[in-house]
Design a protein around this motif. Structure first.
Motif, PDB file in Angstrom:
ATOM      1  N   ALA A  89       0.781  -1.266   0.064  1.00 38.03           N
ATOM      2  CA  ALA A  89       0.043  -0.214   0.104  1.00 38.03           C
ATOM      3  C   ALA A  89       1.342   1.495  -0.287  1.00 38.03           C
ATOM      4  O   ALA A  89       0.992   2.320   0.209  1.00 38.03           O
ATOM      5  N   THR A  90       1.999   1.005  -0.911  1.00 40.69           N
ATOM      6  CA  THR A  90       2.546   2.090  -0.258  1.00 40.69           C
ATOM      7  C   THR A  90       2.152   3.368  -1.733  1.00 40.69           C
ATOM      8  O   THR A  90       1.870   3.580  -1.786  1.00 40.69           O
ATOM      9  N   GLY A  91       3.792   3.183  -2.808  1.00 38.91           N
ATOM     10  CA  GLY A  91       4.021   3.970  -4.149  1.00 38.91           C
ATOM     11  C   GLY A  91       4.373   5.226  -3.747  1.00 38.91           C
ATOM     12  O   GLY A  91       5.289   5.354  -2.948  1.00 38.91           O
ATOM     13  N   PHE A  93       3.184   3.804  -7.756  1.00 37.16           N
ATOM     14  CA  PHE A  93       4.220   2.961  -8.462  1.00 37.16           C
ATOM     15  C   PHE A  93       4.757   3.732  -9.793  1.00 37.16           C
ATOM     16  O   PHE A  93       5.412   2.902 -10.685  1.00 37.16           O
ATOM     17  N   GLN A  94       4.562   4.694 -10.572  1.00 36.46           N
ATOM     18  CA  GLN A  94       5.417   4.967 -11.139  1.00 36.46           C
ATOM     19  C   GLN A  94       6.269   5.670 -11.552  1.00 36.46           C
ATOM     20  O   GLN A  94       6.304   6.049 -12.183  1.00 36.46           O
ATOM     21  N   VAL A  95       6.928   5.671 -10.372  1.00 39.34           N
ATOM     22  CA  VAL A  95       8.198   5.951 -10.407  1.00 39.34           C
ATOM     23  C   VAL A  95       8.468   5.523  -9.311  1.00 39.34           C
ATOM     24  O   VAL A  95       9.515   6.281  -8.606  1.00 39.34           O
ATOM     25  N   TYR A  96       8.897   4.004  -8.945  1.00 36.17           N
ATOM     26  CA  TYR A  96       9.350   3.040  -8.190  1.00 36.17           C
ATOM     27  C   TYR A  96      10.799   2.695  -9.076  1.00 36.17           C
ATOM     28  O   TYR A  96      11.434   2.454  -8.498  1.00 36.17           O
ATOM     29  N   GLY A  97      10.941   3.389 -10.158  1.00 32.92           N
ATOM     30  CA  GLY A  97      12.972   3.093 -11.010  1.00 32.92           C
ATOM     31  C   GLY A  97      12.952   2.069 -11.590  1.00 32.92           C
ATOM     32  O   GLY A  97      12.602   1.927 -12.172  1.00 32.92           O
TER      33      GLY A  97
END
Length: 574
Positions: A89-91, A93-97
């Motif tokens: 439930a973090t995020g 998710f678009q910038v997770y590398g």
């Protein structure tokens, strides 16, 4: 897994979305929630606070670093108390590398079922790369267990049962302006604002630019107070890629978010255009500023909503359009993104885990949300384009709510075209004494004060659909024209008294229908609602020895002049 026990690890469990999931599941017998995050103290404090509310769920805090050695941390946890489900439930998710699926891969290696609340299209669709391995290991890996695409896909499936084709999907989400917006959510939005997103349009895959395309829509569950007409801007969500794969005939899909207040929404659109025109590379550096602004610019109604509209061909292979509307009041609105994950856990706990494989989390049905909607200020329902004909009130309130009303109410408002309907009864009238009240009575024709006044109402429906209501109170006559509102007045009754027009919502609750003023114009010019006359109008059915009669209670006043007129009484058909 049966109700004998289920252990769920929530990574980011005391954060914005993880905390909401935990609160939604805080009273489930046989469930243990492991609340995990970087700070053991924060995890323990969250568990202690939630435990004070009571509930059957067991809560356990855990220090867990998502950026650390995931396999080692999960292996240690498996050795002591193996979780049955892991929820990320973090995020954002678009910038997770370079290694966005680190948690997925660690769960797959240890055969731990996995859910996440990702709302990035590439991330959610990309999880399918692990499908073969997940099937081989007998584990479910589900991405996007949130509003998009879990709830929206359930709505599309519900709306199109038995259809021969689904050709178009249009979705709008309007969060309450008073919601606490997490920094990760705003980082995600800033990361794609103004940049190309892939979507289906006119039967072909193409590119559009996020936040720079806009549409307007009114979210209006049948019989509920609608949201104000909202401006939506295109957003990058999994639905754009997931739904064309679920419904191969889909030719067009569009998803927008309606941030409020609208002035802030327009600023976001303008900034996105800077990225689209390549004047700035990205809005991501502004994400902290957006997060600050989200905590400051929070005016407007504390209500949120969602609309999902579909077009296609019905079971008889005829063109069809239907929509599902949801409105959530107050603090229940921000809970919506967490509901799908909670619904999946509840299904798991009841012995219905998802099938093995890696895919978008589109397994749920709308019925899976019923228990979670119950007890909350959430109203939802279906509207059909075929309803946009017939009596005005039936068009506006919607077929679902229309069918729930008393027969006498439906009879009065069900006037047929070409044949006037006359209803007669008695009324009590109280007129205001102010100059404004006398002026309004002169202009409109409101009746004088009186008790047991004979009253008749003649309703005439025009061939084009509008209705004329002629009211006669003891010889004092006044009339208005009623239409089903369009554009910004959609899903409202538009009533005209001379140069003034009033858009009123039909709210069905507690055995009555209230007419709630939402917009008004004078000589075609929209004016602030605080300047409008106040209308408190309620319609009910009153039992009689012979059946029932129609009761009305209408009180019109103004902040500057007090009471204008108050008339109440009953009517029966002639």
């Amino acid at each position: 897994m049966s109700k004998s026990g289920l252990r769920v690890l929530i990574i980011g469990g005391y954060g914005t979305f993880g905390g909401r999931i935990a609160r939604l599941l805080a009273n489930e017998p046989g469930l243990t929630l492991v609340i995990a995050g970087r700070s053991a103290a924060k995890a323990a404090a969250f568990c202690a606070a939630l435990a004070q509310r009571g509930g059957a769920t067991v809560l356990s805090p855990l220090a867990f670093d998502r950026d650390g050695d995931l396999t080692a941390q999960l292996t240690a946890l498996v050795a002591t108390a193996r979780p049955n489900v892991v929820i990320d439930a973090t995020g954002p998710f678009q910038v997770y590398g370079d290694a966005p699926y680190r948690v997925v891969q660690a769960c797959l290696e240890l055969r731990l079922p996995y859910l996440d609340l990702a709302d990035g299209a590439d991330f959610v669709t990309g999880i399918a790369a692990f499908d073969a391995a997940a099937r081989a290991r007998g584990v479910a890996l589900l991405s996007g267990a949130s509003t998009f695409p879990a709830l929206t896909a359930a709505a599309v499936r519900h709306l199109t049962q038995g259809w021969t084709a689904v050709t178009g999907v249009s979705i709008g989400v309007a969060p309450t302006p008073r919601a606490v917006v997490g920094a990760n959510v705003l980082r995600a939005i800033a990361s794609y604002a103004g940049k190309p997103v892939t979507l289906r349009r006119d039967g072909a895959w193409t590119r559009a630019h996020a936040l720079t395309e806009t549409r307007r829509r009114t979210i209006a569950p049948p019989g509920a107070l609608p949201l104000r007409n909202t401006r939506f801007a295109l957003v990058e969500v999994p639905d754009l890629q997931v739904m064309p794969r679920l419904w191969p005939d889909l030719r067009d899909i569009w998803v927008g978010a309606g941030t409020r207040p609208e002035s802030i929404h327009r600023i976001m659109t303008a900034l996105a255009w800077l990225v689209r025109l390549r004047l700035v590379p990205s809005l991501l550096p502004l994400a902290p500023l957006f997060h600050w602004g989200a905590g400051v610019f929070r005016w407007g109604e504390h209500r949120g909503g969602l609309v999902v509209e579909v077009t296609g061909r019905d079971p008889d292979d005829q063109p069809a359009t239907r929509s599902w509307h949801l409105v959530a009041e107050g603090d229940d609105g921000p809970e919506i993104p967490a509901l799908p994950a909670a619904a999946l856990v509840r299904r798991w706990l009841a012995g219905h885990p998802p099938a093995p494989g890696a895919r978008a989390a589109t397994d749920l049905e709308l019925a899976d949300f019923d228990a979670l909607f119950a007890g909350r200020a959430i109203r939802a329902g279906v509207r059909d384009a075929a309803e946009a004909a017939g009596p005005v009130f039936r068009q506006v309130i919607g077929a679902e709510a229309w069918s729930r009303q008393p027969a006498v109410w439906r009879a009065l408002h069900g006037v047929e075209a070409g044949t006037p309907a006359v209803w007669r009864g008695r009324a009590t009238v109280t007129r205001g004494r102010s100059l404004l009240a006398r002026l309004a009575a002169l202009l409109v024709g409101f009746p004088a004060t009186g008790a047991d006044v004979p009253v008749s109402v003649t309703l005439t429906r025009a061939p084009e659909g509008g209705e004329r209501w002629m009211r006669d109170f003891g010889g004092r006559r006044f009339a208005s024209r009623l239409d089903a509102g369009q554009g910004r007045n959609a899903h409202m009754v538009l009533e005209r008294f001379g140069p003034a027009a009033y858009a009123q919502a039909l709210v069905s609750e507690d055995g009555a229908v209230r007419l709630v003023l939402r917009r008004w114009t004078l000589l075609g010019l929209p004016l602030p609602l605080w300047l409008a006359p106040r209308s408190d109008a309620t319609e009910t059915a009153e039992p009689t020895p012979d059946g029932a009669r129609f009761r009305f209670d209408v009180r019109i006043s103004h902040p500057l002049g007090g009471l204008i007129v108050h008339y109440r009484g009953w009517l029966a058909p002639c």
